[in-house]
Scaffold this active site. Structure first.
Site, mmCIF file in Angstrom:
data_model
loop_
_atom_site.group_PDB
_atom_site.id
_atom_site.type_symbol
_atom_site.label_atom_id
_atom_site.label_comp_id
_atom_site.label_asym_id
_atom_site.label_seq_id
_atom_site.Cartn_x
_atom_site.Cartn_y
_atom_site.Cartn_z
ATOM 1 N N CYS A 24 15.621 0.142 2.689
ATOM 2 C CA CYS A 24 13.868 0.177 2.969
ATOM 3 C C CYS A 24 13.273 -1.169 3.735
ATOM 4 O O CYS A 24 13.679 -1.823 2.211
ATOM 5 C CB CYS A 24 13.579 1.438 2.520
ATOM 6 S SG CYS A 24 11.705 1.538 2.683
ATOM 7 N N GLN A 55 -1.387 -0.260 -8.537
ATOM 8 C CA GLN A 55 -1.090 -0.439 -7.374
ATOM 9 C C GLN A 55 0.787 -0.435 -6.723
ATOM 10 O O GLN A 55 1.185 -1.711 -7.200
ATOM 11 C CB GLN A 55 -2.312 -0.546 -5.903
ATOM 12 C CG GLN A 55 -2.929 -0.329 -6.438
ATOM 13 C CD GLN A 55 -4.224 0.628 -5.885
ATOM 14 O OE1 GLN A 55 -2.843 1.300 -4.407
ATOM 15 N NE2 GLN A 55 -5.595 1.432 -5.556
ATOM 16 N N CYS A 97 -8.631 6.716 -2.849
ATOM 17 C CA CYS A 97 -7.786 6.744 -1.888
ATOM 18 C C CYS A 97 -7.582 8.069 -0.836
ATOM 19 O O CYS A 97 -6.492 7.623 -0.921
ATOM 20 C CB CYS A 97 -6.333 6.495 -2.971
ATOM 21 S SG CYS A 97 -6.573 8.280 -4.078
ATOM 22 N N CYS A 157 7.216 6.638 7.101
ATOM 23 C CA CYS A 157 6.401 6.279 7.741
ATOM 24 C C CYS A 157 5.658 7.174 8.946
ATOM 25 O O CYS A 157 7.156 6.741 9.788
ATOM 26 C CB CYS A 157 7.828 4.178 7.166
ATOM 27 S SG CYS A 157 7.005 4.038 6.070
ATOM 28 N N GLU A 205 -9.917 6.315 -19.435
ATOM 29 C CA GLU A 205 -8.996 6.990 -18.376
ATOM 30 C C GLU A 205 -7.977 7.973 -19.385
ATOM 31 O O GLU A 205 -8.016 7.650 -20.609
ATOM 32 C CB GLU A 205 -7.782 5.409 -18.200
ATOM 33 C CG GLU A 205 -6.598 5.634 -17.725
ATOM 34 C CD GLU A 205 -6.607 7.267 -16.645
ATOM 35 O OE1 GLU A 205 -5.412 6.792 -16.787
ATOM 36 O OE2 GLU A 205 -7.279 6.360 -15.133
ATOM 37 N N CYS A 245 14.333 9.629 7.364
ATOM 38 C CA CYS A 245 13.507 9.354 6.425
ATOM 39 C C CYS A 245 12.504 9.607 7.494
ATOM 40 O O CYS A 245 11.808 8.236 8.482
ATOM 41 C CB CYS A 245 13.288 8.334 5.459
ATOM 42 S SG CYS A 245 12.526 8.068 5.075
ATOM 43 N N CYS A 272 13.020 0.692 12.459
ATOM 44 C CA CYS A 272 13.462 1.337 11.184
ATOM 45 C C CYS A 272 15.106 1.884 11.246
ATOM 46 O O CYS A 272 14.372 3.347 11.999
ATOM 47 C CB CYS A 272 12.646 1.973 10.847
ATOM 48 S SG CYS A 272 13.148 2.962 9.142
#
Length: 390
Positions: A100, A225, A349, A23, A275, A20, A12
């Site tokens: 990206c 997601q 998460c 990641c 929710e 960036c 990358c």
């Protein structure tokens, strides 16, 4: 996973040039990344795992390490005649992130086209340093079913809407797969992604997605997601685990658009989904209607408040919780302990808050734990944990 894909991600250019750093682990093999995440999870949950019970940890679920992401959040930088869609680098430079490698190829191409759209519309990017300009963000969401899109423009005011409407017909003619277009008005001079006002520029107001033959819908403000390949396996696993208990009644707390509950639903099960976000509830209701489900109720309420208002007599056979990163909190843990359903399925998460919540859920023990690598190259991952009543 092909060697070409792995090598492409490892090379990358954004990361190598320091433009960036999102990641942060992209230069590590995916297997090594997952091994580190697995070790982290096992250490955090060690206090809740009986001795000689390592088999509770099922093999981690992974997917592709490039081309998997279905959502782009692009800061609009530069100038109206030369816009840049991407981020501000650590050194303060505007970085074009249209290429990206987390995005599918068709999404990359559309992002480049949207850069030209901004230029053609003459939309001045918002300048944080001067508090001037109009266009703050472009948000793009892709459905894997037919490669269709939901496109949002986040503006400072209504002033740019006419320019967007002027150029929109040509864009939609070129990209008929863009099914939903909206403008969000965010007038506050703060790092806030979106405001309260949403203005639709298309007749369609929702994007259809489908996991494991379950229809799900995405609206502008509903959470969804970002890794559909692994998310589908997450939902299928939840369905399989819940089925082992043959529940007749089920609560899905923090249900979002209903992904977990709808995967477990049938006309033999009474499902209640809770929710706080009304748009997500509207999506869940659409799905239930499309599936022909009768014993289903989705309500826009705070999950903790909902549970507080119920008595033990109202308890379902099984409760699913899928909270945001902060976890479910001590108050809801206490309510779940008092309800004492047969089982609690916890999708997290953030394993740190999962571990914290497990300290406060009384009368249960873990029987299964599985890691789902929804966020390759980062420290983040999803965990599915089954708690069964002692």
């Amino acid at each position: 996973m092909s060697a070409a894909i792995v090598n492409a991600v490892k090379q990358c250019g954004y990361f190598n040039q320091g433009q960036c750093l999102s990641c942060r682990h992209i230069q590590q093999p995916l297997a090594q990344q997952v091994a580190v995440k697995t070790q982290t999870l096992q250490q955090l949950l060690a206090p809740f795992i009986p001795a000689n019970s390592a088999e509770l940890f099922l093999p981690p679920i992974t997917g592709d390490d490039s081309g998997f992401r279905n959502k782009a959040k692009m800061v609009v930088l530069g100038a109206a005649h030369e816009p840049v869609l991407g981020i501000v680098s650590p050194s303060g430079e505007a970085v074009d992130l249209c290429d990206c490698l987390l995005y599918p190829g068709d999404m990359q191409a559309l992002l480049h086209r949207l850069t030209r759209f901004v230029q053609q519309a003459g939309l001045p990017p918002y300048r944080v340093d001067k508090a001037k300009g109009e266009l703050k963000f472009i948000l793009l969401t892709r459905s894997q079913v037919r490669g269709e899109y939901l496109l949002r423009f986040v503006l400072r005011s209504h002033n740019g809407i006419e320019r967007i409407e002027r150029e929109l017909p040509a864009l939609l003619a070129e990209y008929p797969q863009i099914k939903v277009v909206s403008v969000n008005i965010q007038p506050i001079h703060m790092a806030i992604l979106e405001g309260d006002e949403e203005i639709f520029l298309t007749e369609n107001t929702r994007l259809e997605e489908r996991f494991n033959h379950v229809p799900l819908f995405i609206r502008p403000k509903s959470f969804f997601q970002t890794n559909p390949q692994v998310a589908a396996q997450l939902y299928q696993t939840a369905r399989d685990w819940v089925a082992e208990f043959s529940p007749r009644s089920l609560w899905d707390l923090f249900c979002g658009v209903g992904g977990f509950g709808l995967h477990c639903a049938s006309n033999d099960i009474t499902l209640t989904g809770i929710e706080i976000e009304a748009e997500a509830i509207a999506c869940a209701q659409m799905s239930a209607q499309m599936m022909g489900l009768e014993n289903v109720q989705f309500m826009a309420l705070d999950s903790t408040d909902f549970a507080k208002g119920k008595s033990a007599a109202d308890k379902p056979d099984l409760i699913i919780v899928n909270p945001p990163r902060r976890g479910i909190g001590e108050a809801l843990c206490q309510s779940l302990s008092e309800f004492a359903p047969k089982a609690i399925l916890y999708s997290s998460c953030n394993p740190k808050t999962l571990a914290k919540d497990l300290e406060h859920i009384q009368g249960y023990h873990l029987t299964k734990v599985q890691l789902f690598d929804l966020f390759p190259h980062t420290d983040h991952f999803e965990v599915l944990a089954m708690l069964v009543k002692d």
